[in-house]
Design a protein around this motif. Sequence first.
Motif, PDB file in Angstrom:
ATOM      1  N   GLU A  85      71.091  -9.017  81.279  1.00 49.96           N
ATOM      2  CA  GLU A  85      70.415  -9.751  82.346  1.00 49.96           C
ATOM      3  C   GLU A  85      69.046  -9.175  82.688  1.00 49.96           C
ATOM      4  O   GLU A  85      68.067  -9.927  82.776  1.00 49.96           O
ATOM      5  CB  GLU A  85      71.288  -9.788  83.601  1.00 49.96           C
ATOM      6  CG  GLU A  85      72.452 -10.743  83.499  1.00 49.96           C
ATOM      7  CD  GLU A  85      73.179 -10.870  84.819  1.00 49.96           C
ATOM      8  OE1 GLU A  85      72.513 -11.142  85.843  1.00 49.96           O
ATOM      9  OE2 GLU A  85      74.406 -10.689  84.829  1.00 49.96           O
ATOM     10  N   LEU A  86      68.971  -7.877  82.926  1.00 47.11           N
ATOM     11  CA  LEU A  86      67.685  -7.292  83.311  1.00 47.11           C
ATOM     12  C   LEU A  86      66.614  -7.462  82.229  1.00 47.11           C
ATOM     13  O   LEU A  86      65.490  -7.868  82.549  1.00 47.11           O
ATOM     14  CB  LEU A  86      67.849  -5.815  83.681  1.00 47.11           C
ATOM     15  CG  LEU A  86      68.518  -5.542  85.020  1.00 47.11           C
ATOM     16  CD1 LEU A  86      68.632  -4.037  85.252  1.00 47.11           C
ATOM     17  CD2 LEU A  86      67.773  -6.197  86.154  1.00 47.11           C
ATOM     18  N   PRO A  87      66.898  -7.173  80.946  1.00 48.72           N
ATOM     19  CA  PRO A  87      65.862  -7.401  79.934  1.00 48.72           C
ATOM     20  C   PRO A  87      65.449  -8.870  79.831  1.00 48.72           C
ATOM     21  O   PRO A  87      64.265  -9.167  79.659  1.00 48.72           O
ATOM     22  CB  PRO A  87      66.511  -6.924  78.636  1.00 48.72           C
ATOM     23  CG  PRO A  87      67.553  -5.951  79.061  1.00 48.72           C
ATOM     24  CD  PRO A  87      68.047  -6.453  80.369  1.00 48.72           C
ATOM     25  N   LEU A  88      66.396  -9.783  79.945  1.00 48.31           N
ATOM     26  CA  LEU A  88      66.039 -11.198  79.872  1.00 48.31           C
ATOM     27  C   LEU A  88      65.230 -11.640  81.096  1.00 48.31           C
ATOM     28  O   LEU A  88      64.309 -12.456  80.978  1.00 48.31           O
ATOM     29  CB  LEU A  88      67.292 -12.056  79.719  1.00 48.31           C
ATOM     30  CG  LEU A  88      67.984 -11.937  78.357  1.00 48.31           C
ATOM     31  CD1 LEU A  88      69.301 -12.698  78.362  1.00 48.31           C
ATOM     32  CD2 LEU A  88      67.081 -12.440  77.249  1.00 48.31           C
ATOM     33  N   GLN A  89      65.565 -11.101  82.262  1.00 44.50           N
ATOM     34  CA  GLN A  89      64.766 -11.413  83.449  1.00 44.50           C
ATOM     35  C   GLN A  89      63.344 -10.903  83.287  1.00 44.50           C
ATOM     36  O   GLN A  89      62.383 -11.584  83.660  1.00 44.50           O
ATOM     37  CB  GLN A  89      65.404 -10.791  84.698  1.00 44.50           C
ATOM     38  CG  GLN A  89      66.656 -11.474  85.154  1.00 44.50           C
ATOM     39  CD  GLN A  89      67.315 -10.743  86.322  1.00 44.50           C
ATOM     40  OE1 GLN A  89      66.771  -9.773  86.858  1.00 44.50           O
ATOM     41  NE2 GLN A  89      68.492 -11.203  86.706  1.00 44.50           N
ATOM     42  N   GLU A  90      63.196  -9.712  82.743  1.00 48.11           N
ATOM     43  CA  GLU A  90      61.853  -9.150  82.538  1.00 48.11           C
ATOM     44  C   GLU A  90      61.072  -9.982  81.530  1.00 48.11           C
ATOM     45  O   GLU A  90      59.879 -10.228  81.721  1.00 48.11           O
ATOM     46  CB  GLU A  90      61.950  -7.691  82.075  1.00 48.11           C
ATOM     47  CG  GLU A  90      60.614  -7.010  81.977  1.00 48.11           C
ATOM     48  CD  GLU A  90      59.838  -6.999  83.290  1.00 48.11           C
ATOM     49  OE1 GLU A  90      58.591  -7.041  83.221  1.00 48.11           O
ATOM     50  OE2 GLU A  90      60.441  -6.971  84.370  1.00 48.11           O
TER      51      GLU A  90
END
Length: 94
Positions: A60-65
């Motif tokens: 989730e965090l890498p895709l949000q970034e």
Amino acid sequence: MLWIGARSCSIYMCHIPIWFTVIDVMRRTGPGGETYVPLGFMIAALATLTAADLTYRWLELPLQERGRIRARALDDRGDHATSAQMTTGLSDTG
């Protein structure tokens, strides 16, 4: 509560497969029965929270970034298409 809220999508996606896996493993390896329901629940809850945290951090965090970077790039270019234009492929010039 904030920790759970941030990972709620991951918790939602992980809990059913983990629950069924824990039930299956306990039926195959343990004595089973109703006396082990609390133990199964605790194992499933711990595994769900662990898996949810890992998927949150690694997916989730890498895709949000990546989404933030893409949005900034589009904003810097001046592409301010409306959702209708994005859906239909229409442009402002046409």
